[in-house]
Design a protein around this motif. Structure first.
Motif, PDB file in Angstrom:
ATOM      1  N   GLY A   1       0.816  -1.207   0.000  1.00  0.00           N
ATOM      2  CA  GLY A   1       0.000   0.000   0.000  1.00  0.00           C
ATOM      3  C   GLY A   1       0.850   1.257   0.000  1.00  0.00           C
ATOM      4  N   PRO A   2       0.247   2.399   0.329  1.00  0.00           N
ATOM      5  CA  PRO A   2       1.001   3.650   0.393  1.00  0.00           C
ATOM      6  C   PRO A   2       1.972   3.630   1.563  1.00  0.00           C
ATOM      7  CG  PRO A   2      -1.208   3.966   1.243  1.00  0.00           C
ATOM      8  CD  PRO A   2      -1.180   2.587   0.650  1.00  0.00           C
ATOM      9  N   THR A   3       2.866   4.586   1.592  1.00  0.00           N
ATOM     10  CA  THR A   3       3.855   4.659   2.660  1.00  0.00           C
ATOM     11  C   THR A   3       3.181   4.711   4.028  1.00  0.00           C
ATOM     12  OG1 THR A   3       5.489   5.780   1.274  1.00  0.00           O
ATOM     13  CG2 THR A   3       5.714   6.053   3.648  1.00  0.00           C
ATOM     14  N   LEU A   4       3.635   3.834   4.921  1.00  0.00           N
ATOM     15  CA  LEU A   4       3.146   3.863   6.297  1.00  0.00           C
ATOM     16  C   LEU A   4       4.058   4.792   7.099  1.00  0.00           C
ATOM     17  CD1 LEU A   4       2.385   0.083   6.963  1.00  0.00           C
ATOM     18  CD2 LEU A   4       0.735   1.919   6.610  1.00  0.00           C
ATOM     19  N   PRO A   5       3.510   5.812   7.728  1.00  0.00           N
ATOM     20  CA  PRO A   5       4.365   6.761   8.445  1.00  0.00           C
ATOM     21  C   PRO A   5       4.963   6.148   9.704  1.00  0.00           C
ATOM     22  CG  PRO A   5       2.048   7.255   8.809  1.00  0.00           C
ATOM     23  CD  PRO A   5       2.081   6.171   7.784  1.00  0.00           C
ATOM     24  N   ALA A   6       6.074   6.745  10.152  1.00  0.00           N
ATOM     25  CA  ALA A   6       6.667   6.328  11.425  1.00  0.00           C
ATOM     26  C   ALA A   6       5.625   6.469  12.526  1.00  0.00           C
ATOM     27  CB  ALA A   6       7.891   7.183  11.729  1.00  0.00           C
ATOM     28  N   GLY A   7       5.644   5.513  13.449  1.00  0.00           N
ATOM     29  CA  GLY A   7       4.666   5.505  14.528  1.00  0.00           C
ATOM     30  C   GLY A   7       3.468   4.629  14.257  1.00  0.00           C
ATOM     31  N   THR A   8       3.306   4.154  13.002  1.00  0.00           N
ATOM     32  CA  THR A   8       2.205   3.240  12.689  1.00  0.00           C
ATOM     33  C   THR A   8       2.386   1.939  13.468  1.00  0.00           C
ATOM     34  OG1 THR A   8       1.948   4.158  10.464  1.00  0.00           O
ATOM     35  CG2 THR A   8       1.042   1.958  10.858  1.00  0.00           C
ATOM     36  N   SER A   9       1.308   1.413  14.013  1.00  0.00           N
ATOM     37  CA  SER A   9       1.358   0.174  14.789  1.00  0.00           C
ATOM     38  C   SER A   9       0.438  -0.872  14.178  1.00  0.00           C
ATOM     39  CB  SER A   9       0.955   0.433  16.248  1.00  0.00           C
ATOM     40  OG  SER A   9       1.877   1.296  16.894  1.00  0.00           O
ATOM     41  N   PHE A  10       0.830  -2.127  14.289  1.00  0.00           N
ATOM     42  CA  PHE A  10      -0.044  -3.231  13.910  1.00  0.00           C
ATOM     43  C   PHE A  10       0.283  -4.448  14.769  1.00  0.00           C
ATOM     44  CE2 PHE A  10       3.533  -3.173  10.965  1.00  0.00           C
ATOM     45  CZ  PHE A  10       3.983  -4.486  10.954  1.00  0.00           C
ATOM     46  N   GLN A  11      -0.719  -5.291  14.938  1.00  0.00           N
ATOM     47  CA  GLN A  11      -0.599  -6.460  15.812  1.00  0.00           C
ATOM     48  C   GLN A  11      -0.014  -7.642  15.054  1.00  0.00           C
ATOM     49  OE1 GLN A  11      -4.304  -8.057  17.262  1.00  0.00           O
ATOM     50  NE2 GLN A  11      -3.388  -8.903  19.115  1.00  0.00           N
ATOM     51  N   VAL A  12       0.803  -8.437  15.746  1.00  0.00           N
ATOM     52  CA  VAL A  12       1.353  -9.676  15.188  1.00  0.00           C
ATOM     53  C   VAL A  12       1.152 -10.784  16.218  1.00  0.00           C
ATOM     54  CG1 VAL A  12       3.053  -8.577  13.682  1.00  0.00           C
ATOM     55  CG2 VAL A  12       3.648  -9.045  16.059  1.00  0.00           C
ATOM     56  N   MET A  13       1.133 -12.028  15.743  1.00  0.00           N
ATOM     57  CA  MET A  13       0.927 -13.141  16.659  1.00  0.00           C
ATOM     58  C   MET A  13       1.432 -14.439  16.034  1.00  0.00           C
ATOM     59  SD  MET A  13      -3.119 -12.867  16.006  1.00  0.00           S
ATOM     60  CE  MET A  13      -2.801 -11.105  15.675  1.00  0.00           C
ATOM     61  N   TYR A  14       1.755 -15.427  16.892  1.00  0.00           N
ATOM     62  CA  TYR A  14       2.101 -16.759  16.389  1.00  0.00           C
ATOM     63  C   TYR A  14       1.552 -17.824  17.320  1.00  0.00           C
ATOM     64  CZ  TYR A  14       6.116 -17.152  19.676  1.00  0.00           C
ATOM     65  OH  TYR A  14       6.919 -17.238  20.787  1.00  0.00           O
ATOM     66  N   TRP A  15       1.309 -18.999  16.730  1.00  0.00           N
ATOM     67  CA  TRP A  15       0.847 -20.177  17.460  1.00  0.00           C
ATOM     68  C   TRP A  15       1.785 -21.339  17.122  1.00  0.00           C
ATOM     69  CZ3 TRP A  15      -1.988 -17.039  14.363  1.00  0.00           C
ATOM     70  CH2 TRP A  15      -3.087 -16.373  14.901  1.00  0.00           C
ATOM     71  N   ILE A  16       1.941 -22.261  18.060  1.00  0.00           N
ATOM     72  CA  ILE A  16       2.738 -23.470  17.828  1.00  0.00           C
ATOM     73  C   ILE A  16       1.855 -24.674  18.101  1.00  0.00           C
ATOM     74  CG2 ILE A  16       4.801 -24.786  18.442  1.00  0.00           C
ATOM     75  CD1 ILE A  16       6.053 -22.224  19.409  1.00  0.00           C
ATOM     76  N   ASP A  17       1.768 -25.554  17.112  1.00  0.00           N
ATOM     77  CA  ASP A  17       1.014 -26.799  17.256  1.00  0.00           C
ATOM     78  C   ASP A  17      -0.404 -26.556  17.765  1.00  0.00           C
ATOM     79  OD1 ASP A  17       3.215 -28.214  16.392  1.00  0.00           O
ATOM     80  OD2 ASP A  17       3.995 -28.544  18.410  1.00  0.00           O
ATOM     81  N   GLY A  18      -1.035 -25.480  17.304  1.00  0.00           N
ATOM     82  CA  GLY A  18      -2.414 -25.218  17.677  1.00  0.00           C
ATOM     83  C   GLY A  18      -2.614 -24.720  19.091  1.00  0.00           C
ATOM     84  N   GLY A  19      -1.535 -24.346  19.779  1.00  0.00           N
ATOM     85  CA  GLY A  19      -1.646 -23.853  21.145  1.00  0.00           C
ATOM     86  C   GLY A  19      -2.115 -22.406  21.202  1.00  0.00           C
ATOM     87  N   GLY A  20      -1.988 -21.794  22.373  1.00  0.00           N
ATOM     88  CA  GLY A  20      -2.412 -20.417  22.563  1.00  0.00           C
ATOM     89  C   GLY A  20      -1.550 -19.443  21.777  1.00  0.00           C
ATOM     90  N   ALA A  21      -2.156 -18.306  21.424  1.00  0.00           N
ATOM     91  CA  ALA A  21      -1.459 -17.296  20.627  1.00  0.00           C
ATOM     92  C   ALA A  21      -0.456 -16.528  21.484  1.00  0.00           C
ATOM     93  CB  ALA A  21      -2.455 -16.342  20.007  1.00  0.00           C
ATOM     94  N   VAL A  22       0.699 -16.250  20.892  1.00  0.00           N
ATOM     95  CA  VAL A  22       1.689 -15.340  21.473  1.00  0.00           C
ATOM     96  C   VAL A  22       1.587 -14.035  20.705  1.00  0.00           C
ATOM     97  CG1 VAL A  22       4.128 -14.931  21.925  1.00  0.00           C
ATOM     98  CG2 VAL A  22       3.202 -17.262  22.102  1.00  0.00           C
ATOM     99  N   ASN A  23       1.210 -12.947  21.388  1.00  0.00           N
ATOM    100  CA  ASN A  23       0.920 -11.688  20.729  1.00  0.00           C
ATOM    101  C   ASN A  23       2.091 -10.716  20.824  1.00  0.00           C
ATOM    102  OD1 ASN A  23      -1.999 -12.049  19.983  1.00  0.00           O
ATOM    103  ND2 ASN A  23      -2.165 -12.372  22.191  1.00  0.00           N
ATOM    104  N   GLY A  24       2.163  -9.837  19.840  1.00  0.00           N
ATOM    105  CA  GLY A  24       3.154  -8.778  19.829  1.00  0.00           C
ATOM    106  C   GLY A  24       2.590  -7.559  19.131  1.00  0.00           C
TER     107      GLY A  24
END
Length: 248
Positions: free
Chosen positions: A86-109
């Motif tokens: 998309g267009p340039t994302l300015p400094a300070g933009t935030s977005f959520q990330v997450m991962y799961w292992i073997d279908g377990g609970g999500a680890v968020n960041g």
């Protein structure tokens, strides 16, 4: 008697000549409505164009860590790579990330950009929370991101990313008849696969034998000969067993 003010349309509109020859004002009462509609159409088009220009699209293109290896630890990093379509994302933009292992609970960041992320540029991110992969085996990761206003969430997730932790190779113990010009060797207690069997007349020069099975036949010995097995497990380096000596 006061003269009456002449009635005109605002803004001025053209006139036409009636059959009587008297000039009559054209019907311009609809012009303000038409102008209003035109202005609304311009505003709507500008709004659509602005929405199109501001449409965001981040894609999660790869999971870069962890990778399969030997004797992985209890604090392995989890990293991902994204690209901005998309267009340039300015400094300070935030977005959520997450991962799961073997279908377990999500680890968020949460990712907060230190610098602007221009169109078609990539970003590497490592989760603050590491993962424990110290138990040998295979792990299946799902990794995802969530940016507000992203018009294409279908490219925000990588699923089924596999990581294998191989236990250290163990050569095991080679068993052989104590004497005789022919016989069969065997190995037990190993961790991993037999890469090859090797023989040596003096313990210094080693020669590869054809078999890599759990049993190795030999025949025609004319002198004391040493035998050993080379074993490798997964991504771990190969190791060799202690040699055994067979007398003819």
């Amino acid at each position: 008697m006061k003269p009456q003010a002449e009635k005109t349309c605002v803004p001025p509109c053209p006139v036409h000549i009636a059959r009587s020859g008297v000039a009559a004002p054209a019907h311009c009462a609809h012009r303000p409505l038409r102008n209003l509609l035109l202005r609304l159409m311009v505003v709507l088009a500008a709004s659509v164009a602005a929405t199109t220009l501001q449409a965001q699209d981040l894609e999660l293109i790869a999971v870069s860590e962890p990778v399969s290896g030997c004797a992985l630890g209890n604090s392995e990093p989890v990293s991902m790579r994204v690209i901005n379509h998309g267009p340039t994302l300015p400094a300070g933009t935030s977005f959520q990330v997450m991962y799961w292992i073997d279908g377990g609970g999500a680890v968020n960041g949460m990712v907060t950009l230190d610098n602007a992320l221009p169109t078609n540029s990539t970003l590497n991110y490592s989760f603050v929370t590491t993962t424990d992969l110290s138990v040998p085996g295979e792990y299946i990761f799902n990794v995802s991101l969530n940016l507000a206003g992203d018009i294409n969430p279908g490219n925000n997730t990588v699923t089924g990313y596999r990581v294998r932790n191989s236990a250290l190779s163990v050569a095991g113990v080679v068993a052989a008849p104590g004497s005789g010009s022919a016989g069969t060797l065997s190995v037990s207690g190993q961790t991993g696969d037999i890469v090859q069997w090797e023989e040596s007349p003096d313990g210094e020069r080693w020669f590869k034998l054809a078999s890599n099975s759990a049993a190795q036949a030999y025949s025609g010995l004319a002198e004391p000969t040493r035998f050993r097995a080379r074993v490798a497990n997964g991504d771990c380096p190969a190791v060799v067993s202690d040699p055994v000596i067979v007398l003819p």
